[in-house]
Design a protein around this motif. Structure first.
Motif, PDB file in Angstrom:
ATOM      1  N   LEU A 154       9.114  -9.260  11.278  1.00  0.00           N
ATOM      2  CA  LEU A 154       9.306  -9.107   9.832  1.00  0.00           C
ATOM      3  C   LEU A 154       8.488 -10.145   9.064  1.00  0.00           C
ATOM      4  O   LEU A 154       7.860  -9.828   8.042  1.00  0.00           O
ATOM      5  N   ALA A 155       8.475 -11.371   9.568  1.00  0.00           N
ATOM      6  CA  ALA A 155       7.714 -12.437   8.902  1.00  0.00           C
ATOM      7  C   ALA A 155       6.218 -12.121   8.912  1.00  0.00           C
ATOM      8  O   ALA A 155       5.516 -12.342   7.913  1.00  0.00           O
ATOM      9  N   ILE A 156       5.716 -11.573  10.019  1.00  0.00           N
ATOM     10  CA  ILE A 156       4.290 -11.221  10.116  1.00  0.00           C
ATOM     11  C   ILE A 156       3.939 -10.111   9.128  1.00  0.00           C
ATOM     12  O   ILE A 156       2.913 -10.169   8.439  1.00  0.00           O
ATOM     13  N   ILE A 157       4.804  -9.087   9.053  1.00  0.00           N
ATOM     14  CA  ILE A 157       4.575  -7.975   8.120  1.00  0.00           C
ATOM     15  C   ILE A 157       4.528  -8.490   6.686  1.00  0.00           C
ATOM     16  O   ILE A 157       3.636  -8.145   5.905  1.00  0.00           O
ATOM     17  N   ALA A 158       5.511  -9.328   6.338  1.00  0.00           N
ATOM     18  CA  ALA A 158       5.574  -9.869   4.973  1.00  0.00           C
ATOM     19  C   ALA A 158       4.336 -10.698   4.661  1.00  0.00           C
ATOM     20  O   ALA A 158       3.744 -10.579   3.574  1.00  0.00           O
ATOM     21  N   LEU A 159       3.921 -11.537   5.602  1.00  0.00           N
ATOM     22  CA  LEU A 159       2.743 -12.393   5.386  1.00  0.00           C
ATOM     23  C   LEU A 159       1.490 -11.546   5.186  1.00  0.00           C
ATOM     24  O   LEU A 159       0.671 -11.825   4.298  1.00  0.00           O
ATOM     25  N   CYS A 160       1.334 -10.506   5.996  1.00  0.00           N
ATOM     26  CA  CYS A 160       0.163  -9.623   5.861  1.00  0.00           C
ATOM     27  C   CYS A 160       0.088  -9.025   4.464  1.00  0.00           C
ATOM     28  O   CYS A 160      -0.982  -8.988   3.840  1.00  0.00           O
ATOM     29  N   TYR A 161       1.232  -8.557   3.959  1.00  0.00           N
ATOM     30  CA  TYR A 161       1.203  -7.904   2.649  1.00  0.00           C
ATOM     31  C   TYR A 161       1.059  -8.898   1.502  1.00  0.00           C
ATOM     32  O   TYR A 161       0.451  -8.585   0.470  1.00  0.00           O
ATOM     33  N   VAL A 244      10.700  -7.248  -1.480  1.00  0.00           N
ATOM     34  CA  VAL A 244       9.375  -7.844  -1.690  1.00  0.00           C
ATOM     35  C   VAL A 244       8.307  -7.053  -0.934  1.00  0.00           C
ATOM     36  O   VAL A 244       7.254  -6.706  -1.488  1.00  0.00           O
ATOM     37  N   VAL A 245       8.580  -6.748   0.344  1.00  0.00           N
ATOM     38  CA  VAL A 245       7.576  -6.055   1.165  1.00  0.00           C
ATOM     39  C   VAL A 245       7.341  -4.631   0.671  1.00  0.00           C
ATOM     40  O   VAL A 245       6.201  -4.184   0.537  1.00  0.00           O
ATOM     41  N   ASN A 246       8.428  -3.890   0.381  1.00  0.00           N
ATOM     42  CA  ASN A 246       8.267  -2.517  -0.103  1.00  0.00           C
ATOM     43  C   ASN A 246       7.561  -2.469  -1.447  1.00  0.00           C
ATOM     44  O   ASN A 246       6.711  -1.599  -1.686  1.00  0.00           O
ATOM     45  N   SER A 247       7.905  -3.392  -2.324  1.00  0.00           N
ATOM     46  CA  SER A 247       7.216  -3.459  -3.621  1.00  0.00           C
ATOM     47  C   SER A 247       5.738  -3.772  -3.420  1.00  0.00           C
ATOM     48  O   SER A 247       4.871  -3.194  -4.088  1.00  0.00           O
ATOM     49  N   ALA A 248       5.451  -4.672  -2.473  1.00  0.00           N
ATOM     50  CA  ALA A 248       4.060  -5.043  -2.199  1.00  0.00           C
ATOM     51  C   ALA A 248       3.259  -3.841  -1.719  1.00  0.00           C
ATOM     52  O   ALA A 248       2.077  -3.697  -2.066  1.00  0.00           O
ATOM     53  N   MET A 249       3.887  -2.965  -0.937  1.00  0.00           N
ATOM     54  CA  MET A 249       3.184  -1.773  -0.458  1.00  0.00           C
ATOM     55  C   MET A 249       2.732  -0.893  -1.623  1.00  0.00           C
ATOM     56  O   MET A 249       1.581  -0.436  -1.662  1.00  0.00           O
ATOM     57  N   ILE A 250       3.634  -0.645  -2.567  1.00  0.00           N
ATOM     58  CA  ILE A 250       3.282   0.179  -3.725  1.00  0.00           C
ATOM     59  C   ILE A 250       2.239  -0.524  -4.593  1.00  0.00           C
ATOM     60  O   ILE A 250       1.286   0.094  -5.078  1.00  0.00           O
ATOM     61  N   ILE A 251       2.409  -1.823  -4.779  1.00  0.00           N
ATOM     62  CA  ILE A 251       1.482  -2.578  -5.619  1.00  0.00           C
ATOM     63  C   ILE A 251       0.065  -2.536  -5.053  1.00  0.00           C
ATOM     64  O   ILE A 251      -0.914  -2.313  -5.782  1.00  0.00           O
ATOM     65  N   VAL A 252      -0.064  -2.736  -3.743  1.00  0.00           N
ATOM     66  CA  VAL A 252      -1.394  -2.690  -3.116  1.00  0.00           C
ATOM     67  C   VAL A 252      -1.998  -1.295  -3.247  1.00  0.00           C
ATOM     68  O   VAL A 252      -3.181  -1.138  -3.587  1.00  0.00           O
ATOM     69  N   ALA A 253      -1.187  -0.257  -2.984  1.00  0.00           N
ATOM     70  CA  ALA A 253      -1.689   1.119  -3.099  1.00  0.00           C
ATOM     71  C   ALA A 253      -2.120   1.436  -4.526  1.00  0.00           C
ATOM     72  O   ALA A 253      -3.141   2.089  -4.751  1.00  0.00           O
ATOM     73  N   ALA A 254      -1.323   0.976  -5.515  1.00  0.00           N
ATOM     74  CA  ALA A 254      -1.668   1.230  -6.914  1.00  0.00           C
ATOM     75  C   ALA A 254      -2.928   0.472  -7.316  1.00  0.00           C
ATOM     76  O   ALA A 254      -3.798   1.011  -8.008  1.00  0.00           O
ATOM     77  N   ALA A 255      -3.030  -0.796  -6.879  1.00  0.00           N
ATOM     78  CA  ALA A 255      -4.155  -1.645  -7.271  1.00  0.00           C
ATOM     79  C   ALA A 255      -5.466  -1.195  -6.636  1.00  0.00           C
ATOM     80  O   ALA A 255      -6.545  -1.419  -7.204  1.00  0.00           O
ATOM     81  N   VAL A 256      -5.388  -0.568  -5.464  1.00  0.00           N
ATOM     82  CA  VAL A 256      -6.610  -0.162  -4.761  1.00  0.00           C
ATOM     83  C   VAL A 256      -6.890   1.326  -4.943  1.00  0.00           C
ATOM     84  O   VAL A 256      -7.950   1.723  -5.439  1.00  0.00           O
ATOM     85  N   PHE A 257      -5.944   2.177  -4.563  1.00  0.00           N
ATOM     86  CA  PHE A 257      -6.198   3.616  -4.536  1.00  0.00           C
ATOM     87  C   PHE A 257      -6.095   4.258  -5.916  1.00  0.00           C
ATOM     88  O   PHE A 257      -6.992   4.989  -6.334  1.00  0.00           O
ATOM     89  N   PHE A 286      -3.625  -4.537   7.207  1.00  0.00           N
ATOM     90  CA  PHE A 286      -2.901  -3.267   7.065  1.00  0.00           C
ATOM     91  C   PHE A 286      -2.540  -2.715   8.437  1.00  0.00           C
ATOM     92  O   PHE A 286      -1.382  -2.368   8.707  1.00  0.00           O
ATOM     93  N   ALA A 287      -3.526  -2.640   9.344  1.00  0.00           N
ATOM     94  CA  ALA A 287      -3.287  -2.099  10.681  1.00  0.00           C
ATOM     95  C   ALA A 287      -2.367  -2.987  11.500  1.00  0.00           C
ATOM     96  O   ALA A 287      -1.470  -2.504  12.211  1.00  0.00           O
ATOM     97  N   LEU A 288      -2.555  -4.304  11.400  1.00  0.00           N
ATOM     98  CA  LEU A 288      -1.724  -5.243  12.152  1.00  0.00           C
ATOM     99  C   LEU A 288      -0.261  -5.141  11.735  1.00  0.00           C
ATOM    100  O   LEU A 288       0.641  -5.062  12.580  1.00  0.00           O
ATOM    101  N   ALA A 289      -0.018  -5.120  10.431  1.00  0.00           N
ATOM    102  CA  ALA A 289       1.356  -5.015   9.933  1.00  0.00           C
ATOM    103  C   ALA A 289       1.978  -3.687  10.337  1.00  0.00           C
ATOM    104  O   ALA A 289       3.177  -3.619  10.650  1.00  0.00           O
ATOM    105  N   LEU A 290       1.170  -2.620  10.365  1.00  0.00           N
ATOM    106  CA  LEU A 290       1.695  -1.305  10.733  1.00  0.00           C
ATOM    107  C   LEU A 290       2.160  -1.288  12.190  1.00  0.00           C
ATOM    108  O   LEU A 290       3.187  -0.682  12.515  1.00  0.00           O
TER     109      LEU A 290
END
Length: 412
Positions: A154-161, A244-257, A286-290
């Motif tokens: 969980l810590a690795i996933i959070a850090l990646c995002y 935090v992590v779920n919000s970060a996923m949407i934020i990254v997708a919105a900011a990039v895609f 992205f791949a590492l966290a997945l």
């Protein structure tokens, strides 16, 4: 004396941290990735409020599930079997098993896709590796060691995002209001429901009511009540981390895609598109966290599935039994079929989360009834405020489900 007491309480809190974080890994699984990427890429920041609402709902519900486990010494599955008639119990058990199948589809597909992105494995091989790692972690590790491993994931996933957010530089003036201001229409209801189902996952409610027994809560109600705040702190800290992590996923997708009007139709495409738009480091993270999300969530989903199957059948949760071993693998079979048949994994991931949302009322209503039962719960029985909040949460889920079905059937 005050400082010594404070240090003692903090050390005690550390001993009780863990069960909530196992649940958190479950709701940042690959199904969440698919729904959050879909939400962020298609609707920008506008569905961030669903993550906030879902997390608030989750804190209340998960706290009730944990209390049920502490008060009765039994999981939600066992309590349902004891409390309800055989036909009702069987019906509820069938719905949660189907939800577990949907969950396993998401976990194994996510792990398979992650290994494909990192190492170029074909999907079937990535799924086999995920199942192998999942089985190894469950069978070969003691529970508390496994808990530490999952918290590390969980810590690795959070850090990646968090690093990805730094890289993509989102529009905070748009993102922050969207976290609390609801915005929903016919086009976004399906994805919003998928996000809701991906966060308030029914199998996680069963899981929390069971893994809470890993801590020593004492025998008397007084002993249990004196330590209940540690459970609440564990649940709150873990759920906030998940938010935090779920919000970060949407934020990254919105900011990039969404910002670059890049259509996303698969997680693989999301990774491929992310690299040229945000840089190779973002694609690698992205791949590492997945991978960590797929493996970690597959472990916790298997733990939930074993408890659900053995609990509803009235059998002991014993790793030495054939039923236990069968339960670990049974729900993985549909995932392999989907991979072998080369079905649209992205749509399947999103649909699996909608299935979870549709099952939620069949978990929430029994949980409310059990937690309100003073004979069963004693001093742990839900008070008026908690019960009212849980009713409102259940009503929101049911109304959104009805709206989803209406818009799906009528196209209105």
């Amino acid at each position: 004396m005050v400082n010594i007491w404070e240090r003692f309480r903090f050390k005690t809190l550390l001993r009780f941290l863990g069960p909530g974080f196992l649940v958190t890994v479950g709701f940042i699984d690959p199904g969440n990735w698919a729904t959050n990427i879909e939400g962020g890429s298609r609707f920008g920041y506008s569905l961030l409020w669903v993550i906030t609402l879902s997390t608030i709902m989750l804190i209340v519900i998960q706290n009730m599930a944990a209390k049920l486990g502490i008060a009765t010494g039994k999981s939600l599955a066992v309590n349902i079997r004891d409390r309800f008639s055989r036909p009702v119990s069987a019906m509820l058990g069938l719905t949660i098993v189907l939800a577990c199948v949907a969950t396993d589809v998401a976990e194994l597909l996510g792990g398979a896709i992650g290994f494909n992105l990192l190492f170029g494995f074909p999907l079937w091989m990535g799924a086999l590796v995920t199942v192998g790692l999942e089985t190894f972690l469950i069978v070969s590790q003691r529970y508390h060691r496994l808990e530490i491993i999952i918290m590390g994931f969980l810590a690795i996933i959070a850090l990646c995002y968090l690093i990805e957010i730094y890289i993509v530089k989102p529009d905070w003036s748009a993102a922050l209001p969207a976290m609390v201001v609801p915005h929903l229409n016919r086009e976004s209801i399906y994805v919003a429901m998928a996000i809701l189902g991906a966060v308030v996952m029914p199998h996680n409610i069963f899981l929390h009511s069971n893994v809470i027994h890993s801590r020593e809560w004492g025998i008397s109600e007084e002993e249990k009540m004196s330590q209940l705040n540690y459970e609440k702190a564990d649940t709150l800290a873990a759920m906030i981390m998940g938010w935090v992590v779920n919000s970060a996923m949407i934020i990254v997708a919105a900011a990039v895609f969404a910002k670059n009007q890049a259509a996303v139709t698969s997680i693989e495409q999301a990774s491929a598109t992310l690299t040229p738009l945000a840089g190779p480091l973002a694609g690698f993270l992205f791949a590492l966290a997945l991978v960590f999300a797929g493996v970690g969530s597959s472990v916790t989903s298997s733990m939930a599935e074993v408890n659900v199957i053995t609990g509803f059948l009235g059998k002991p949760e014993d790793p030495r039994t054939l039923l236990y071993r069968f339960s670990v693998f049974a729900t993985a079979i549909p995932s392999f079929l989907i991979i072998v048949l080369s079905m649209d994994t992205y749509k399947i991931l999103i649909f699996s989360q909608v299935v979870l949302s549709l099952q939620l009322p069949f978990t929430l209503i029994p949980l409310l009834m059990l937690c309100r039962d003073k004979k069963r719960m004693g001093r742990f029985a839900s008070g008026p405020a908690e019960f009212a909040a849980a009713i409102v949460i259940s009503a929101i889920v049911i109304v959104l489900n009805i709206y989803l079905l209406y818009t799906t059937v009528t196209g209105a």
